[in-house]
Scaffold this motif. Structure first.
Motif, PDB file in Angstrom:
ATOM      1  N   GLY A 160     -86.898  31.080  59.697  1.00 12.57           N
ATOM      2  CA  GLY A 160     -85.329  30.971  59.499  1.00 12.57           C
ATOM      3  C   GLY A 160     -84.812  29.960  58.853  1.00 12.57           C
ATOM      4  O   GLY A 160     -83.623  29.895  58.553  1.00 12.57           O
ATOM      5  N   ALA A 161     -85.473  28.632  58.958  1.00 14.01           N
ATOM      6  CA  ALA A 161     -84.914  27.314  58.703  1.00 14.01           C
ATOM      7  C   ALA A 161     -84.606  27.144  57.135  1.00 14.01           C
ATOM      8  O   ALA A 161     -83.663  26.349  56.783  1.00 14.01           O
ATOM      9  CB  ALA A 161     -85.567  26.201  59.373  1.00 14.01           C
ATOM     10  N   VAL A 217     -80.847  29.927  59.203  1.00 10.56           N
ATOM     11  CA  VAL A 217     -80.270  29.435  60.655  1.00 10.56           C
ATOM     12  C   VAL A 217     -80.627  27.880  60.644  1.00 10.56           C
ATOM     13  O   VAL A 217     -81.249  27.464  60.022  1.00 10.56           O
ATOM     14  CB  VAL A 217     -81.488  30.071  61.402  1.00 10.56           C
ATOM     15  N   ALA A 218     -79.515  27.352  61.380  1.00  6.26           N
ATOM     16  CA  ALA A 218     -79.609  25.953  61.677  1.00  6.26           C
ATOM     17  C   ALA A 218     -80.925  25.495  61.981  1.00  6.26           C
ATOM     18  O   ALA A 218     -81.640  26.065  62.963  1.00  6.26           O
ATOM     19  CB  ALA A 218     -78.543  25.364  62.490  1.00  6.26           C
ATOM     20  N   PRO A 219     -81.581  24.239  61.504  1.00  5.07           N
ATOM     21  CA  PRO A 219     -83.085  24.122  61.695  1.00  5.07           C
ATOM     22  C   PRO A 219     -83.300  23.674  63.270  1.00  5.07           C
ATOM     23  O   PRO A 219     -84.307  24.204  63.777  1.00  5.07           O
ATOM     24  CB  PRO A 219     -83.143  22.700  60.941  1.00  5.07           C
ATOM     25  N   GLU A 220     -82.253  23.090  64.012  1.00  4.65           N
ATOM     26  CA  GLU A 220     -82.527  22.965  65.160  1.00  4.65           C
ATOM     27  C   GLU A 220     -82.655  23.995  66.029  1.00  4.65           C
ATOM     28  O   GLU A 220     -83.444  24.256  67.006  1.00  4.65           O
ATOM     29  CB  GLU A 220     -81.378  21.989  65.795  1.00  4.65           C
ATOM     30  N   ALA A 238     -88.460  15.868  55.036  1.00  2.12           N
ATOM     31  CA  ALA A 238     -88.453  14.764  56.060  1.00  2.12           C
ATOM     32  C   ALA A 238     -86.971  14.551  56.707  1.00  2.12           C
ATOM     33  O   ALA A 238     -87.123  13.973  57.897  1.00  2.12           O
ATOM     34  CB  ALA A 238     -88.900  13.392  55.151  1.00  2.12           C
ATOM     35  N   ALA A 239     -86.006  15.010  56.004  1.00  3.58           N
ATOM     36  CA  ALA A 239     -84.684  14.621  56.552  1.00  3.58           C
ATOM     37  C   ALA A 239     -84.343  15.490  57.707  1.00  3.58           C
ATOM     38  O   ALA A 239     -83.481  15.380  58.337  1.00  3.58           O
ATOM     39  CB  ALA A 239     -83.674  14.806  55.553  1.00  3.58           C
ATOM     40  N   ARG A 240     -84.926  16.640  57.622  1.00  2.00           N
ATOM     41  CA  ARG A 240     -84.871  17.458  58.894  1.00  2.00           C
ATOM     42  C   ARG A 240     -85.688  17.355  60.027  1.00  2.00           C
ATOM     43  O   ARG A 240     -85.570  17.935  61.129  1.00  2.00           O
ATOM     44  CB  ARG A 240     -85.320  18.887  58.411  1.00  2.00           C
ATOM     45  N   ARG A 241     -86.598  16.304  60.017  1.00  2.00           N
ATOM     46  CA  ARG A 241     -87.441  16.164  61.057  1.00  2.00           C
ATOM     47  C   ARG A 241     -86.741  15.855  62.440  1.00  2.00           C
ATOM     48  O   ARG A 241     -87.012  16.635  63.323  1.00  2.00           O
ATOM     49  CB  ARG A 241     -88.208  14.891  60.753  1.00  2.00           C
ATOM     50  N   PRO A 242     -85.459  15.053  62.585  1.00  4.92           N
ATOM     51  CA  PRO A 242     -85.093  14.974  63.799  1.00  4.92           C
ATOM     52  C   PRO A 242     -84.494  16.160  64.378  1.00  4.92           C
ATOM     53  O   PRO A 242     -84.536  16.584  65.686  1.00  4.92           O
ATOM     54  CB  PRO A 242     -83.574  13.805  63.207  1.00  4.92           C
ATOM     55  N   ALA A 243     -83.999  17.112  63.558  1.00  2.00           N
ATOM     56  CA  ALA A 243     -83.376  18.253  64.143  1.00  2.00           C
ATOM     57  C   ALA A 243     -84.591  19.099  64.574  1.00  2.00           C
ATOM     58  O   ALA A 243     -84.538  19.771  65.515  1.00  2.00           O
ATOM     59  CB  ALA A 243     -82.793  19.015  62.920  1.00  2.00           C
ATOM     60  N   LEU A 244     -85.609  19.171  63.995  1.00  2.67           N
ATOM     61  CA  LEU A 244     -86.825  19.692  64.696  1.00  2.67           C
ATOM     62  C   LEU A 244     -87.563  19.200  65.873  1.00  2.67           C
ATOM     63  O   LEU A 244     -87.661  20.077  66.843  1.00  2.67           O
ATOM     64  CB  LEU A 244     -88.078  20.070  63.276  1.00  2.67           C
TER      65      LEU A 244
END
Ligand code: BES
Ligand code: MN
Ligand code: ZN
Length: 499
Positions: free
Chosen positions: A115-116, A121-124, A165-171
Motif C-alpha cells: 500500500g505504501a 497509503v501514507a507509509p507510516e 531511504a527517505a521513507r525509512r523514518p516513517a517505516l
C-alpha cells in the motif's frame, strides 16, 4: 517477534521468503512486484496469464526462484480490488502472507510494505497495518495444550524492506506503533482465552501489577475492604456469591500530570458470568469466561498509552469479580445503595455488568476527567442488533464521532444507538430509585440508559457494548477463532487522535 526496517531492493534480499503483492486484475505488475517479476524472467506475469493467480484479497501463491534471486521463496499475496483497498486490506493481506510463510516453515520473513507504493497509503500508516496484520494473524493460543507435534515454529523476525531511504523514518515509526498496538491486543486476547479457573479477579490484578511495572504505568488495586469503605455496594453485591474476592484495578498513564487532559476508560471485568441466581442456560455458558473482555481491552489500551508515551493522563478503571450463585448470592428483588446514592432493585442477577460499571463510573469523578468511556460485554441485545460487524455505542455525540472515526481506521467499527429519555420508563422500580433491567425491548439501550444515571454530572461519556465481540467462532484473516482483543485498537486510536 523482532521487527526491523532495511533499505534496499526486495529482489536482492537473501531471505527464506520475500513477500510481494498484486492488485486484482493487474496483468503486468509494477513497483517492487514488477522488479521481482523481471528478476524471475516473467514468472509472476506467467502465473497471472495462466489464471493461477488473480490478486483476490488474501489469495496467496508461492514461487520458487531456483537461484534467479537470493531468496528461497517468493510469496505473492493478493490485495483485492483497488477501489476497496485501504488499511484493512493491508492488515488482511499481511496476515495471509505471514500465515502461509509459517505454514511452509519460514521463521524469518522479508516483506515490502503493502500500500505504501502504488496503493497510495501514507507509509507510516501502511507500515503499522502490515505489522499489526502480521502479529495479529500469527497469534495462537496453545499454552494449555500438551500435544503440539503438528505446530510449525513461530516467526522470529519480520524485515520490512523499503527501496526509498527517505521513507525509512516513517517505516520505523509505523513499525513501532503497529507492534505496540498489536502486542497490547494480544495481551487482551490471552486474558480472554484463558479460562476462568486461571483468570480470576486476583490474577487479573496480578497481571495489571506486572504489566504496569514493565511499561511504567501507575497501578493501584482496591480490595474488598477498601471498596466497602468507599461504599461501592453495587459493585460488591455482584461479588456476594462465589469465592473469589472482588478487586478494583486502577491503572494510570502520566499519573499526577495535571497539565494533561484526563481520560478515564472503564472496563467490565466479570471473570465468569454464570448469571448468578438468575442462572444462565448451560449451552455456551463457557463463553462467559470472556465477560472480562472490556477490562482486558482497558489493560491493553493502557499498556499502549504508556509505551507510545501519549500526551494524555489516561486512567483505566476495571471492576473485577465473578458472578456466581451460592447461599450468600444476591437474590432477585434485592435492593442495593450505589456509590452515587441511588438505590437499585436487582430484578435479574444476570444484569450484573451494569451494577459493577455503575459504581466504577461514579468513582471516575475522583479524576476530574475531560471524558469517560466504558467498554463492556454488556447485552445479548448487542449481538442481535449488530452481529459481529460493529460494537454498539451510546452517549455523548462528540465522543461517538471520535469512536466512529477510530472504528473506521482500525476496522473495529461502532454504530450508535439512541438514549432517548423515554427509555428510562422501562427502568422504573416499584421499591427503589431504579431497576437493573428494562425488559426485552431495546435491552442494549436500557442497559446504556441505566449506566448514564451513574455518570458524574456534566462529564461527556460514551458507552461501548462489545458483547459477543470478545470471542468469535470463525477465523478471519487476522483474527483467529477465539479471543479477538476487540477494543484495544479502537481505544488506542481514540487516544492517539485526541484533540
Ligand atoms: N455478559 C452478559 C452479556 C453477554 C451476552 C455477553 C452474550 C456476551 C455474549 C450480560 O451480563 C448479561 O447477562 N446480559 C443479559 C441482561 C439481561 C438479563 C437483562 C442479556 O443481555 O441477556
Ligand atoms: Mn450477565
Ligand atoms: Zn455479564
Amino acid at each position: 517477534m523482532q521487527i526491523e526496517v532495511v533499505t534496499g531492493a526486495i529482489q536482492n534480499q537473501a531471505a527464506q521468503a520475500i513477500v510481494v503483492n498484486l492488485f486484482e486484475g493487474v496483468t503486468l505488475p509494477g513497483g517492487a512486484t514488477g522488479a521481482v517479476d523481471a528478476a524471475l524472467g516473467g514468472q509472476i506475469r506467467d502465473i497471472i496469464a495462466d489464471g493461477d493467480f488473480r490478486g483476490k484479497l488474501n489469495e496467496v501463491a508461492v514461487l520458487y526462484p531456483c537461484g534467479k534471486i537470493p531468496a528461497r521463496r517468493v510469496i505473492l499475496v493478493g490485495l483485492g480490488k483497488r477501489e476497496k483497498f485501504g488499511l484493512d486490506a493491508i492488515r488482511q493481506a499481511s496476515a495471509s502472507a505471514a500465515k502461509h510463510a509459517r505454514d511452509v516453515g519460514v521463521t524469518h520473513l522479508h516483506t515490502i510494505v503493502h500500500g505504501a507504493g502504488v496503493g497510495g497509503v501514507a507509509p507510516e500508516q501502511a507500515t503499522a497495518a502490515v505489522v499489526e496484520g502480521t502479529l495479529l494473524g500469527l497469534y495462537r493460543f496453545h499454552e494449555l495444550k500438551t500435544q503440539l507435534e503438528e505446530l510449525r515454529p513461530d516467526l522470529t523476525t519480520l524485515t520490512l524492506v523499503e527501496w526509498d531511504a527517505a521513507r525509512r523514518p516513517a517505516l520505523e515509526a509505523g513499525a513501532r506503533v503497529g507492534q505496540v498496538v498489536a502486542e497490547s491486543t494480544l495481551l487482551a486476547r490471552d486474558l480472554v482465552n484463558r479460562p476462568a479457573n486461571i483468570v480470576t479477579p486476583s490474577s487479573m490484578a496480578q497481571t495489571a501489577h506486572q504489566m504496569a511495572a514493565e511499561v511504567g504505568l501507575h497501578c493501584q488495586v482496591l480490595d474488598k475492604a477498601a471498596l466497602t469503605a468507599l461504599g461501592m455496594n453495587a459493585f460488591l453485591i455482584v461479588n456476594r456469591g462465589g469465592g473469589e474476592p472482588a478487586q478494583l484495578v486502577i491503572l494510570e498513564h502520566n499519573v499526577g500530570r495535571d497539565d494533561l487532559p484526563t481520560i478515564v476508560v472503564v472496563g467490565k471485568g466479570i471473570t465468569f458470568d454464570s448469571g448468578g441466581i438468575s442462572l444462565k442456560p448451560g449451552e455456551n455458558m463457557h463463553h462467559m469466561k470472556g465477560d472480562m473482555g472490556g477490562a482486558a481491552a482497558v489493560f491493553g489500551a493502557l499498556r499502549a498509552a504508556a509505551l507510545l508515551d501519549l500526551p494524555l493522563h489516561v486512567v483505566g478503571l476495571t471492576p473485577l469479580t465473578e458472578n456466581m450463585p451460592d447461599a450468600h448470592a444476591t437474590k432477585p428483588g434485592d435492593v442495593v445503595r450505589s456509590l452515587k446514592g441511588l438505590t437499585i432493585e436487582i430484578l435479574n442477577t444476570d444484569a450484573e455488568g451494569r451494577l459493577i460499571l455503575a459504581d466504577a463510573l461514579t468513582y471516575a469523578q475522583h479524576f476530574a476527567p475531560q471524558a469517560i468511556f466504558d467498554i463492556a460485554t454488556l447485552t445479548g441485545g448487542r449481538v442481535v442488533a449488530l452481529g459481529d460487524q460493529a460494537a454498539a455505542v451510546m452517549g455523548d455525540e462528540q465522543l461517538i464521532a471520535r469512536l466512529q472515526a477510530a472504528g473506521e481506521a482500525t476496522f473495529e467499527r461502532v454504530w450508535p444507538l439512541p438514549l432517548f429519555e423515554e427509555y428510562g420508563e422501562q427502568l422504573k422500580s416499584t421499591v427503589a430509585d431504579v431497576a437493573n433491567i428494562g425488559g426485552r425491548a431495546a435491552s442494549s439501550i436500557t442497559a446504556g440508559y441505566f449506566l448514564s444515571k451513574f455518570v458524574p454530572d456534566g462529564v461527556p461519556w460514551a458507552h461501548i457494548d462489545i458483547a459477543g465481540l470478545d470471542l468469535v467462532e470463525k477465523d478471519k484473516p487476522y483474527i483467529p477463532k477465539g479471543a479477538t482483543g476487540f477494543g484495544v485498537r479502537l481505544l488506542v486510536e481514540v487516544l492517539r487522535s485526541w484533540k
